[in-house]
Design a protein around this motif. Structure first.
Motif, PDB file in Angstrom:
ATOM      1  N   ILE B  95       8.239  17.133   5.282  1.00 21.51           N
ATOM      2  CA  ILE B  95       8.225  15.609   4.229  1.00 21.51           C
ATOM      3  C   ILE B  95       7.233  14.553   5.166  1.00 21.51           C
ATOM      4  CG2 ILE B  95       9.296  14.948   2.316  1.00 21.51           C
ATOM      5  CD1 ILE B  95      10.363  17.280   1.256  1.00 21.51           C
ATOM      6  N   ASN B  96       8.833  14.487   5.959  1.00 17.58           N
ATOM      7  CA  ASN B  96       8.185  12.680   6.721  1.00 17.58           C
ATOM      8  C   ASN B  96       7.412  13.425   7.817  1.00 17.58           C
ATOM      9  OD1 ASN B  96       8.965  10.857   7.791  1.00 17.58           O
ATOM     10  ND2 ASN B  96      10.845  10.761   8.781  1.00 17.58           N
ATOM     11  N   MET B  97       6.131  14.597   7.662  1.00 20.25           N
ATOM     12  CA  MET B  97       4.981  13.845   8.586  1.00 20.25           C
ATOM     13  C   MET B  97       4.230  13.926   7.242  1.00 20.25           C
ATOM     14  SD  MET B  97       5.180  14.411  11.630  1.00 20.25           S
ATOM     15  CE  MET B  97       4.361  15.419  12.637  1.00 20.25           C
ATOM     16  N   MET B  98       4.087  14.008   5.902  1.00 22.81           N
ATOM     17  CA  MET B  98       3.206  13.946   5.287  1.00 22.81           C
ATOM     18  C   MET B  98       2.995  12.733   3.931  1.00 22.81           C
ATOM     19  SD  MET B  98       2.250  16.956   5.027  1.00 22.81           S
ATOM     20  CE  MET B  98       2.428  18.545   6.035  1.00 22.81           C
ATOM     21  N   PHE B  99       3.398  11.198   4.615  1.00 18.92           N
ATOM     22  CA  PHE B  99       3.292  10.075   4.512  1.00 18.92           C
ATOM     23  C   PHE B  99       1.475   9.562   3.896  1.00 18.92           C
ATOM     24  CE2 PHE B  99       7.531  10.597   4.051  1.00 18.92           C
ATOM     25  CZ  PHE B  99       8.000  10.834   2.944  1.00 18.92           C
ATOM     26  N   PRO B 100       1.328   8.726   4.055  1.00 17.45           N
ATOM     27  CA  PRO B 100       1.387   8.809   2.251  1.00 17.45           C
ATOM     28  C   PRO B 100       1.412   9.499   1.418  1.00 17.45           C
ATOM     29  CG  PRO B 100      -0.929   8.067   2.496  1.00 17.45           C
ATOM     30  CD  PRO B 100      -0.600   8.567   4.160  1.00 17.45           C
ATOM     31  N   THR B 108       3.713  20.066  -0.005  1.00 14.33           N
ATOM     32  CA  THR B 108       4.655  18.191   0.931  1.00 14.33           C
ATOM     33  C   THR B 108       3.728  17.488   0.719  1.00 14.33           C
ATOM     34  OG1 THR B 108       4.118  19.415   3.286  1.00 14.33           O
ATOM     35  CG2 THR B 108       5.929  20.188   2.476  1.00 14.33           C
ATOM     36  N   GLN B 109       2.160  17.462   0.909  1.00 18.42           N
ATOM     37  CA  GLN B 109       1.633  16.572   0.485  1.00 18.42           C
ATOM     38  C   GLN B 109       2.018  16.121  -0.974  1.00 18.42           C
ATOM     39  OE1 GLN B 109      -2.004  17.908   1.592  1.00 18.42           O
ATOM     40  NE2 GLN B 109      -2.158  16.319   2.613  1.00 18.42           N
ATOM     41  N   ARG B 110       2.226  16.512  -1.979  1.00 21.00           N
ATOM     42  CA  ARG B 110       2.174  16.602  -3.318  1.00 21.00           C
ATOM     43  C   ARG B 110       3.925  15.683  -3.621  1.00 21.00           C
ATOM     44  NH1 ARG B 110      -0.978  19.896  -7.626  1.00 21.00           N
ATOM     45  NH2 ARG B 110      -3.071  20.323  -5.910  1.00 21.00           N
ATOM     46  N   ILE B 111       4.694  16.311  -2.908  1.00 23.16           N
ATOM     47  CA  ILE B 111       6.241  15.507  -2.513  1.00 23.16           C
ATOM     48  C   ILE B 111       5.921  14.351  -2.619  1.00 23.16           C
ATOM     49  CG2 ILE B 111       8.697  16.022  -2.480  1.00 23.16           C
ATOM     50  CD1 ILE B 111       7.336  18.998  -2.070  1.00 23.16           C
ATOM     51  N   ALA B 112       5.604  14.155  -1.134  1.00 26.57           N
ATOM     52  CA  ALA B 112       4.768  13.071  -0.325  1.00 26.57           C
ATOM     53  C   ALA B 112       4.963  11.523  -1.792  1.00 26.57           C
ATOM     54  CB  ALA B 112       4.842  13.045   1.187  1.00 26.57           C
ATOM     55  N   ALA B 113       3.739  12.394  -1.999  1.00 26.56           N
ATOM     56  CA  ALA B 113       2.827  11.299  -2.307  1.00 26.56           C
ATOM     57  C   ALA B 113       3.776  10.553  -3.494  1.00 26.56           C
ATOM     58  CB  ALA B 113       1.140  11.333  -3.347  1.00 26.56           C
ATOM     59  N   LYS B 114       4.674  11.550  -4.359  1.00 31.64           N
ATOM     60  CA  LYS B 114       5.331  10.988  -5.667  1.00 31.64           C
ATOM     61  C   LYS B 114       6.516  10.237  -5.296  1.00 31.64           C
ATOM     62  CE  LYS B 114       5.449  12.354  -9.650  1.00 31.64           C
ATOM     63  NZ  LYS B 114       5.270  13.559 -10.686  1.00 31.64           N
ATOM     64  N   LEU B 115       7.263  10.720  -3.457  1.00 36.01           N
ATOM     65  CA  LEU B 115       7.854  10.098  -3.645  1.00 36.01           C
ATOM     66  C   LEU B 115       7.786   8.644  -3.466  1.00 36.01           C
ATOM     67  CD1 LEU B 115      11.259   9.531  -2.331  1.00 36.01           C
ATOM     68  CD2 LEU B 115      10.185  10.660   0.026  1.00 36.01           C
ATOM     69  N   PHE B 116       6.409   8.074  -2.332  1.00 33.52           N
ATOM     70  CA  PHE B 116       5.881   7.180  -1.828  1.00 33.52           C
ATOM     71  C   PHE B 116       5.798   5.745  -2.947  1.00 33.52           C
ATOM     72  CE2 PHE B 116       2.682   4.970   0.290  1.00 33.52           C
ATOM     73  CZ  PHE B 116       3.653   4.297   1.294  1.00 33.52           C
ATOM     74  N   GLU B 117       4.677   7.055  -4.250  1.00 32.49           N
ATOM     75  CA  GLU B 117       4.667   6.440  -5.602  1.00 32.49           C
ATOM     76  C   GLU B 117       5.969   5.313  -5.909  1.00 32.49           C
ATOM     77  OE1 GLU B 117       2.416   9.062  -7.995  1.00 32.49           O
ATOM     78  OE2 GLU B 117       3.583   7.448  -9.532  1.00 32.49           O
ATOM     79  N   SER B 118       7.123   6.164  -5.894  1.00 32.35           N
ATOM     80  CA  SER B 118       8.357   5.369  -5.930  1.00 32.35           C
ATOM     81  C   SER B 118       8.658   4.573  -5.341  1.00 32.35           C
ATOM     82  CB  SER B 118       9.102   6.518  -6.163  1.00 32.35           C
ATOM     83  OG  SER B 118       9.963   6.867  -5.438  1.00 32.35           O
TER      84      SER B 118
END
Ligand SMILES: [Zn+2]
Lengths: 312, 312
Positions: B95-100, B108-118
């Motif tokens: 997941i820590n290779m999927m930002f932003p 995992t890009q979707r999970i990273a996107a959701k997390l990054f948004e928050s």
């Protein structure tokens, strides 16, 4: 006959070495500095390239008089991974293709990358054969970063593949084998074809013809160029990504990658527990379905296919 | 304290992936900070420190000491934590290779996107990171030079060392880099040994996080001063590699000051028991990190020693 050489060896903790081997074919007479490297197994779960290496070796063994330059075959870069169905470098769990050009002073995966680069640098051309992964099946294609397109597309067109995909440069891809080698002046083509952990025999033979043709055209083999197919070029259209809208079991409606019409059903996502069909995956554009999911379990977002459609 | 759901992501058969956050001082118009705990399944120490921080902040809130806004997300990849995996259990992506992140992309890009948004809009961000190799280290601040980094807030953590260096290509898809680019003063605190909990490091890191919040007016408490952090540049680090593979015995702890000529570790042959190597310090300095697995690979980095070379 080729000469088998060990180009990289490093002791493992308990009575074994991690090694990378190559088989080198050289002209029967005369010296040559001209060299090509055929590479597979940077990812340990991708085996299509192993078959291509075998086919090429078999051809070269029976046609030694046709060899005009050095031809190196590296079937198994991540040799530990290949022998154990492990995509990454075992123990470290690191994707070898995200650690190039590597370094002698860093951990094992970086040292392997460094060893690979030193073994191959000086090659005029390298062909790095991947088979997607266990999740996706791909038609034979070459992927090229936009910045390299001028040099590499003409070479890729000789490889008897179906599709040339020129993509935008992404910084993270600067840590791939291909980027490292292209930077060092070795024209490096990345082939993706088939599916992880399996062999697609027909694709293997198709790429063998392409490699023989490329080697004929580029002066590595003393044979007439072969009749090869002209790949579809990604610049003339667009790629549509089909991602699963919900989790479930993806059941494809089509067997292989093929031409598809807009609106056609690519497959269904079903729920084994309730017996419901959760979603139909519909082609958003018409074109060639060049990627199709091979592993049925999907989450939301899992890639189930990619379609290339020509503009206009 | 408010317990919020950062994301809820369905699985084909498992219970949904639920990522939870804990918010303190939600209504505060003061300075804000967010903490990210374990992003992969082997970062147990990061989970431990983050959940300990939640408990600490709950008490401080009861005492009326919270003057800013604080978000703590102790764990992201609970699916991996719950099954001894490191990465996303299906496709092994990090997941820590999927930002932003990418909301229309892969899982995992979707999970990273959701997390990054928050995580948007926070003044400060601290990522609790484990190691990406088999080592363990003295807790340190990792600050990459994205062009938007803020060394002053990193100093306020009061940790002994700040590793300040240019970013590598793969770091452009990691959280720290992207968080900085989106305007949060983000840094990482790297500590521990993956898969384990070290109480001494944990309390040191906890103290540093509290100190930062106190200095930046987020917590109304007085904290002890930490170190006047030493900025470590890549040239300050001496890398000691194992010449031999075998069984590795370390004779020193992380954080210990060593002198030139001192024996730091030994390697013995894993089968014959023969003593193969003494690893000796070539320079005076502090052991900042060391190999932390009993079996060592040839050329693995056994120790890293920091010395004030760039200050000379
Ligand atoms: Zn691959």
């Amino acid at each position: 006959m080729g000469v088998i050489e060990e180009v990289f060896s490093i002791d493992l903790p308990v009575g074994e070495q991690f090694r990378i081997q190559r088989c080198r074919y050289t002209p029967q007479s005369g010296e040559t500095k001209k060299r090509i490297s055929i590479v597979s197994g940077i990812h340990g779960d991708e085996l299509e390239g192993q078959y291509v290496c075998f086919l090429l070796g078999e051809w070269l063994r029976s046609n030694p008089e046709k060899i005009k330059a050095t031809i190196d075959i590296y079937p198994a870069i991540n040799s530990l991974g290949i022998d154990s169905i492990t995509r990454s470098v075992p123990f470290y769990d690191v994707d070898l293709n995200r650690i190039f050009p590597g370094s002698k002073n860093d951990f094992l995966p970086a040292q392997i990358a460094d060893g690979v680069v030193s073994a191959m640098s000086g090659s005029e051309i390298a062909i790095d054969i991947h088979s997607s992964n266990v999740f996706l099946r791909e038609i034979p294609q070459v992927r090229i970063a936009k910045s390299q397109a001028d040099t590499l597309v003409p070479l890729a067109n000789k490889l008897n593949i179906d599709f040339v995909w020129v993509h935008d440069a992404v910084t993270v891809l600067e840590s791939t084998f291909a980027h490292a080698m292209n930077t060092l002046g070795t024209k490096t083509l990345v082939v993706e074809m088939g599916v992880g952990m399996r062999l697609s025999k027909a694709y293997g033979h198709q790429l063998l013809d392409g490699i023989l043709n490329l080697m004929a055209c580029e002066g590595f083999l003393d044979i007439a160029p072969l009749e090869v197919r002209m790949p579809i070029q990604s610049e003339v259209g667009e790629v549509a990504y089909l991602n699963a809208s919900c989790p479930g079991l993806f059941v494809p409606a089509i067997e292989h990658c093929q031409m598809i019409q807009k609106g056609e059903i690519v497959g269904e996502i079903v729920d084994p527990l309730s017996g419901q069909t959760l979603d139909e995956v519909i082609a958003p554009i018409g074109g060639i379905l060049f990627t199709l999911r091979a592993y049925p379990i999907v989450y939301e977002g899992s890639l189930v296919g990619r379609i290339f459609g020509e503009n206009g | 304290m408010k317990r919020i759901e950062i994301l809820n992501f369905k699985s084909p058969n498992r219970a949904p992936l639920k990522v939870e956050g804990f918010i303190f001082g939600e209504e505060s118009a003061g300075t804000s900070i967010a903490f990210i705990g374990s992003m992969s399944g082997d970062h147990i120490n990061q989970l431990y420190v983050a959940s300990g921080l939640v408990d600490y902040l709950r008490q401080k809130e009861e005492e009326g000491k919270i003057t800013g806004k604080i978000l703590v997300i102790p764990a992201i990849n609970t699916y991996a934590l719950n099954m001894g995996e490191t990465f996303w259990p299906l496709d092994k992506t990090d997941i820590n290779m999927m930002f932003p992140g990418y909301a229309q992309g892969e899982t995992t890009q979707r999970i990273a996107a959701k997390l990054f948004e928050s995580l948007q809009g926070y003044d400060y961000g601290v990522i609790l990171e484990g190691r990406r190799d088999q080592g363990m280290c003295l807790p340190y601040v990792k600050l990459i030079q994205s062009g938007y980094e803020d060394i002053d807030s990193a100093r306020d953590l009061g940790m002994r060392f700040i590793h300040f260096r240019p970013y590598s290509p793969i770091e452009t898809v990691m959280l720290q880099y992207n968080w900085q680019l989106w305007g949060t003063k983000a840094c990482s605190v790297v500590f521990g040994k993956n898969g384990t909990i070290d109480r001494v490091s944990s309390s040191e890191v906890h103290g540093a996080l509290v100190r930062l919040m106190s200095k930046r007016g987020i917590l109304d408490i007085s904290a002890f001063e930490g170190y006047a952090s030493n900025i470590i540049e890549p040239d300050d680090i001496t890398v000691l590699k194992a010449q031999c593979a075998g069984i590795f015995d370390s004779l020193v702890g992380c954080g210990v000051a060593v002198q030139k000529g001192e024996v730091l570790g030994r390697i013995t042959d894993a089968l014959s028991g023969e003593k193969l190597e003494n690893i000796t310090a070539p320079i005076d300095g502090v052991v900042t990190c060391q190999y932390a697995n009993p079996l060592i690979f040839q050329n693995s980095i056994a120790f890293r020693i920091a010395s004030a070379i760039s200050k000379r």
